[in-house]
Design a protein around this motif. Structure first.
Motif, PDB file in Angstrom:
ATOM      1  N   ASP B 237     -20.313  -7.435  -5.330  1.00 17.98           N
ATOM      2  CA  ASP B 237     -19.735  -6.052  -6.160  1.00 17.98           C
ATOM      3  C   ASP B 237     -18.408  -6.064  -5.743  1.00 17.98           C
ATOM      4  N   LEU B 238     -17.693  -6.937  -5.890  1.00 20.74           N
ATOM      5  CA  LEU B 238     -16.081  -7.240  -5.639  1.00 20.74           C
ATOM      6  C   LEU B 238     -15.535  -6.410  -6.715  1.00 20.74           C
ATOM      7  N   ARG B 239     -15.050  -5.266  -6.029  1.00 24.15           N
ATOM      8  CA  ARG B 239     -14.180  -4.418  -6.933  1.00 24.15           C
ATOM      9  C   ARG B 239     -12.991  -4.078  -5.967  1.00 24.15           C
ATOM     10  N   LEU B 240     -11.974  -3.470  -6.733  1.00 20.48           N
ATOM     11  CA  LEU B 240     -10.515  -3.327  -6.025  1.00 20.48           C
ATOM     12  C   LEU B 240     -10.777  -2.085  -4.803  1.00 20.48           C
ATOM     13  N   GLU B 241     -11.809  -1.095  -5.183  1.00 20.81           N
ATOM     14  CA  GLU B 241     -12.141  -0.166  -4.200  1.00 20.81           C
ATOM     15  C   GLU B 241     -13.079  -0.370  -3.026  1.00 20.81           C
ATOM     16  N   ASN B 242     -13.557  -1.509  -3.099  1.00 17.91           N
ATOM     17  CA  ASN B 242     -14.212  -2.169  -2.031  1.00 17.91           C
ATOM     18  C   ASN B 242     -13.622  -3.215  -1.074  1.00 17.91           C
ATOM     19  N   LEU B 243     -12.489  -3.036  -1.497  1.00 19.30           N
ATOM     20  CA  LEU B 243     -11.595  -4.066  -0.496  1.00 19.30           C
ATOM     21  C   LEU B 243     -10.618  -3.168   0.228  1.00 19.30           C
ATOM     22  N   LEU B 244     -10.632  -3.272   1.662  1.00 18.01           N
ATOM     23  CA  LEU B 244      -9.693  -2.422   2.233  1.00 18.01           C
ATOM     24  C   LEU B 244      -8.810  -3.024   2.827  1.00 18.01           C
ATOM     25  N   LEU B 245      -7.576  -2.275   2.955  1.00 17.89           N
ATOM     26  CA  LEU B 245      -6.475  -2.737   3.622  1.00 17.89           C
ATOM     27  C   LEU B 245      -6.242  -2.101   5.352  1.00 17.89           C
ATOM     28  N   VAL B 246      -5.872  -2.725   6.026  1.00 15.45           N
ATOM     29  CA  VAL B 246      -5.580  -2.435   7.319  1.00 15.45           C
ATOM     30  C   VAL B 246      -4.339  -2.937   7.891  1.00 15.45           C
ATOM     31  N   HIS B 247      -3.571  -2.050   8.583  1.00 13.99           N
ATOM     32  CA  HIS B 247      -2.302  -2.495   9.135  1.00 13.99           C
ATOM     33  C   HIS B 247      -2.599  -3.507  10.236  1.00 13.99           C
ATOM     34  N   SER B 248      -1.795  -4.610  10.069  1.00 14.49           N
ATOM     35  CA  SER B 248      -2.149  -5.873  11.064  1.00 14.49           C
ATOM     36  C   SER B 248      -0.889  -6.948  11.117  1.00 14.49           C
ATOM     37  N   PRO B 249      -0.325  -6.658  12.277  1.00 14.62           N
ATOM     38  CA  PRO B 249      -0.363  -5.961  13.348  1.00 14.62           C
ATOM     39  C   PRO B 249      -0.224  -4.556  13.215  1.00 14.62           C
ATOM     40  N   PRO B 250      -0.566  -3.775  14.007  1.00 21.72           N
ATOM     41  CA  PRO B 250      -0.284  -2.198  14.170  1.00 21.72           C
ATOM     42  C   PRO B 250       1.042  -1.813  13.705  1.00 21.72           C
ATOM     43  N   PRO B 251       1.318  -0.638  12.641  1.00 22.25           N
ATOM     44  CA  PRO B 251       2.483  -0.454  12.197  1.00 22.25           C
ATOM     45  C   PRO B 251       3.469  -0.455  13.208  1.00 22.25           C
ATOM     46  N   THR B 252       4.814  -0.791  12.866  1.00 21.93           N
ATOM     47  CA  THR B 252       5.948  -0.704  13.751  1.00 21.93           C
ATOM     48  C   THR B 252       7.135   0.118  13.467  1.00 21.93           C
ATOM     49  N   GLY B 253       6.822   0.732  12.435  1.00 23.55           N
ATOM     50  CA  GLY B 253       7.707   1.663  11.554  1.00 23.55           C
ATOM     51  C   GLY B 253       8.214   1.037  10.304  1.00 23.55           C
ATOM     52  N   GLN B 254       8.011  -0.178  10.169  1.00 25.25           N
ATOM     53  CA  GLN B 254       8.406  -0.909   8.848  1.00 25.25           C
ATOM     54  C   GLN B 254       7.302  -0.682   7.859  1.00 25.25           C
ATOM     55  N   ASP B 255       7.855  -0.369   6.626  1.00 25.90           N
ATOM     56  CA  ASP B 255       6.847  -0.411   5.475  1.00 25.90           C
ATOM     57  C   ASP B 255       6.164  -1.561   5.439  1.00 25.90           C
ATOM     58  N   PRO B 256       4.683  -1.458   5.502  1.00 29.32           N
ATOM     59  CA  PRO B 256       4.003  -2.919   5.369  1.00 29.32           C
ATOM     60  C   PRO B 256       4.144  -3.553   3.828  1.00 29.32           C
ATOM     61  N   LEU B 257       4.523  -2.502   2.753  1.00 31.40           N
ATOM     62  CA  LEU B 257       4.752  -2.956   1.552  1.00 31.40           C
ATOM     63  C   LEU B 257       5.936  -3.594   1.319  1.00 31.40           C
ATOM     64  N   ASP B 258       6.767  -3.766   2.200  1.00 25.09           N
ATOM     65  CA  ASP B 258       8.260  -4.379   2.196  1.00 25.09           C
ATOM     66  C   ASP B 258       7.938  -5.684   2.800  1.00 25.09           C
ATOM     67  N   SER B 259       7.288  -5.972   3.593  1.00 32.70           N
ATOM     68  CA  SER B 259       6.858  -7.422   3.975  1.00 32.70           C
ATOM     69  C   SER B 259       6.171  -8.200   3.042  1.00 32.70           C
ATOM     70  N   THR B 260       6.326  -9.632   3.069  1.00 33.26           N
ATOM     71  CA  THR B 260       5.303 -10.162   2.065  1.00 33.26           C
ATOM     72  C   THR B 260       3.764  -9.867   2.359  1.00 33.26           C
ATOM     73  N   CYS B 261       3.408  -9.964   3.599  1.00 29.42           N
ATOM     74  CA  CYS B 261       2.069  -9.777   3.741  1.00 29.42           C
ATOM     75  C   CYS B 261       1.658  -8.132   4.024  1.00 29.42           C
TER      76      CYS B 261
END
Lengths: 466, 466
Positions: B237-261
């Motif tokens: 049941d691989l669907r977009l809504e069954n895949l979660l995103l977790v900050h790793s390493p924990p957020p440091t202020g930088q928007d995770p969407l700006d880093s390649t990973c």
């Protein structure tokens, strides 16, 4: 462009070699930034900042040859520790000499192993912070009643002015005395004299560790002194009690004496320092002739004086007396290496240190080893290549010297391998929590970053001299 | 022993190559320890711990396909954040299915990309934490008045018992409903569905970055799914809504969407998961046939179902519809790659992703690419070797496949150089302040640590297929 020539193995190996060398140089400079963090900021405290300093404890953190140090905090930057250096000199003439030495030191660019001055001034210091003066006064009272005791007391009028100024500084209780005070960022915890004194039993119980620590301290000393050469500054008073030890990086609970690199060494007390322009001035004021290189006495030639005194320090750090104090007759004649007392072989490092001491104490200054070569010898003693590598490979001294291609290839291979291992060490440090990279890592990185087959074969040759 | 053979260049190069590979393996495992810190501690919260959890805010941190997540803190370990997963399922039958899926998941050893269960139980949850139920109830009231509404309300007696228990938990105000609650350590901040939805304009404005992020997420997905293979677990049941995103390493202020990973990907919702032992059970319950591989319908064969669904996800993550939803007729016949809609070429990665999608959507499951090869293709797309390297060197597909020594040597050289660069990256990270090593560093390190010329030439061959 990085991937061009990927079909040639030779080219790839050359590329990897280049990357390793470049990276080590970059890492070495990043280490410098880290280990000297904050120090490169230009700080200059004046008399007006004096009232913003507070002693952390009433006890000195270190008692050096020329001064006593107290840990202090600065109201405007409470997170940083400072050391307040209160100079021992009471005589006004000596104070003048002190300001001369500050001027000499300030002509030197920053160096990790040279004491940095963040401000100095005449300040009024409570008597309780000058414990040695009371002792001296008692001595004076006992034996030297006829000597003028006026020097110890500043004039009343001056004291009153300062007392008001200092009244809010926490440094103002008791009777005040006007002294030269220096603010430095590096807080010493002991002198090398203390280290040597406390190290007698460690030297016996764990000679390998103790003598390695001595090598690391001597390496720092030599690299500080080497830094002074282009500015034609000679310290001229290298003694155990003028060399300070500072925790670096700041203590983490581990006893610094358990790690191979015990501490950062700081060269202090430039009161006898000479700069070429002033070379001809009054050599008669230099006391204690047993510490002076013979050529000073005969030719007023200071150029290799620090090398000579470093040779004496090797003896003293290995718990042997200064050979020229023990055998004052040595300086009267053209002594040879054979005349110098042997150092007992206690560790892997003893023979190399013996050889280096002889090279440093060579009677003829032109034949005496240069500071830069002494530094290179210590690096080689600490991190190799070891003698056995060459003997095992049948790579004779003559071969090394003549640049026989076989030996050069071996040295290049050794260097490539060591650089790889160093890179690995740094890479693994990246996964350590806390500050992973230690002072010894930096010192080793410096060595490998700037070594070449030429520099290596030169040092191997020097250390293999019969 | 390390210095033996220092006179042979070949041997030294081989030694350095070995050291690099060993170190990268070591670093990769250290990274795992760091990135999964704490997660390897065995935690098992039971119903008795429920009252020790407090929500950090009343708003969900993530709304996934099967559950809503709230960030919570645990009274006995306030420094760690937890996520409370409140399952959407209301029907008792579905709850049973849920416990089946938990059982399947628990048969899998820990993996960085698979949701970890630190405890699950039926708990009484305030209605305000179940906002979707109110919506659904309203819908029900509006249109489906005849459907039994009994399911939504647990029996009164049960609720009263739990209410007392939960009264001190901060989770007790309002009407309580009995729901399956799962405690996990990884706090998701969005699903991949949110990421894709929010990414439409980023995909247009910066296709290179967006598609690289997609590759990094797919790589993590494949490596989680690959981990399940030896345990014969298929997610199904691989669907977009069954895949979660977790900050790793924990957020440091930088928007995770700006880093390649952008983040760590976590595979969740194993409610449709199959384990080989239960493969024959009731395939009729599987809804949404448009997401099922054709062989499931014809042969009840789940072995390569996840590969197929991953292929669909590539389309969806690149903002294209599921080809089988768009063209339902495809599954009715032996479609070929040419029948699959083309992905627009927007970046360096588009063509490789197109090729991979086709390989994953191959109609015949035995010809369909394996998960491990799909993972390897993504690694190759992300970190090379790039196709142009081979064409530039005249290293043809045939050459790579036949293991022509020239091509193999080039691949070895490429690998040596990449490993050196990776080592350098780690070494330089050691001088960074804060957490220097990022998730992408780890993923790349994994690749280079375990790659060989054989594995590289295999992947290059797969990706070069016409």
């Amino acid at each position: 462009a990085l991937y061009k020539g990927l079909d040639s193995w030779d080219e790839v190996v050359g590329r990897i070699r280049g990357l390793h060398a470049d990276t080590l140089r970059k890492l070495s400079s990043k280490c410098e930034d880290r280990f000297m963090a904050g120090q490169k900021d230009h700080l200059r405290f004046g008399m007006d900042s004096w009232s913003d300093f507070r002693l952390v404890t009433g006890k000195p953190c270190c008692e050096a040859g020329d001064a006593v140090y107290y840990t202090a905090s600065y109201a405007k930057d409470p997170a940083t520790s400072y050391a307040i250096k209160i100079c021992r000199s009471k005589v006004k003439g000596t104070q003048q000499q002190f300001f001369h030495s500050l001027a000499v030191r300030q002509s030197l660019p920053l160096h990790f192993n040279i004491q940095q001055d963040c401000g100095h001034f005449l300040a009024d210091v409570p008597g309780r912070l000058l414990p040695w003066e009371e002792e001296e006064e008692e001595e004076e009272e006992e034996g030297l009643k006829d000597k003028e005791s006026d020097e110890a007391k500043p004039t009343d009028s001056k004291e009153n002015v300062k007392e008001e100024e200092a009244s809010s500084s926490g440094l103002s209780c008791g009777s005040l005395r006007s002294r030269v005070v220096v603010i430095t960022r590096e807080v010493p915890f002991q002198t090398v004299a203390d280290f040597v004194h406390d190290g007698v039993s460690r030297h016996t119980l764990n000679p390998e560790l103790y003598e390695r620590q001595v090598c690391l301290l001597l390496l720092q000393l030599c690299s500080g002194l080497e830094h002074m050469k282009p500015f034609q500054v000679t310290h001229c008073d290298l003694r155990l009690e003028n060399l300070l030890l500072v925790h670096s990086p700041p203590p983490t609970g581990q006893d610094p004496l358990d790690s191979t690199c015990p501490a950062r060494l700081i060269i202090s007390n430039f009161s006898q320092a000479k700069q070429k322009s002033s070379l001809m001035v009054d050599p008669g004021t230099l006391k204690d002739q047993s510490r002076l290189a013979p050529e000073i006495i005969t030719a007023t030639q200071y150029r290799k004086c620090d090398e000579f005194q470093t040779g004496i320090l090797i003896y003293e750090m290995l718990h042997r007396p200064n050979p020229f104090e023990e055998h004052p007759e040595l300086k009267e004649r053209e002594y040879t290496w054979a005349d110098l007392p042997p150092l007992p072989v206690r560790s892997l490092y003893s023979q190399g240190l013996q050889r280096l001491a002889r090279l440093l104490l060579t009677v003829n200054p032109t034949e005496r080893i240069r500071m830069s070569d002494a530094r290179a010898c210590l690096q080689c003693l600490l991190w190799g290549p070891r003698e056995d590598l060459f003997t095992a490979l049948g790579c004779s001294t003559a071969g090394v010297l003549s640049g026989a291609s076989h030996c050069e290839a071996t040295l290049q291979n050794w260097l490539d391998l060591k650089r790889t291992l160093m890179m690995i060490k740094f890479a693994e440090r990246s996964m350590d929590l806390g500050c992973g990279v230690g002072l010894e890592d930096w010192l080793c990185c410096q060595y490998l970053a700037f070594a070449s087959t030429e520099s290596l074969s030169r040092v191997v040759h020097i250390l293999q001299q019969p």
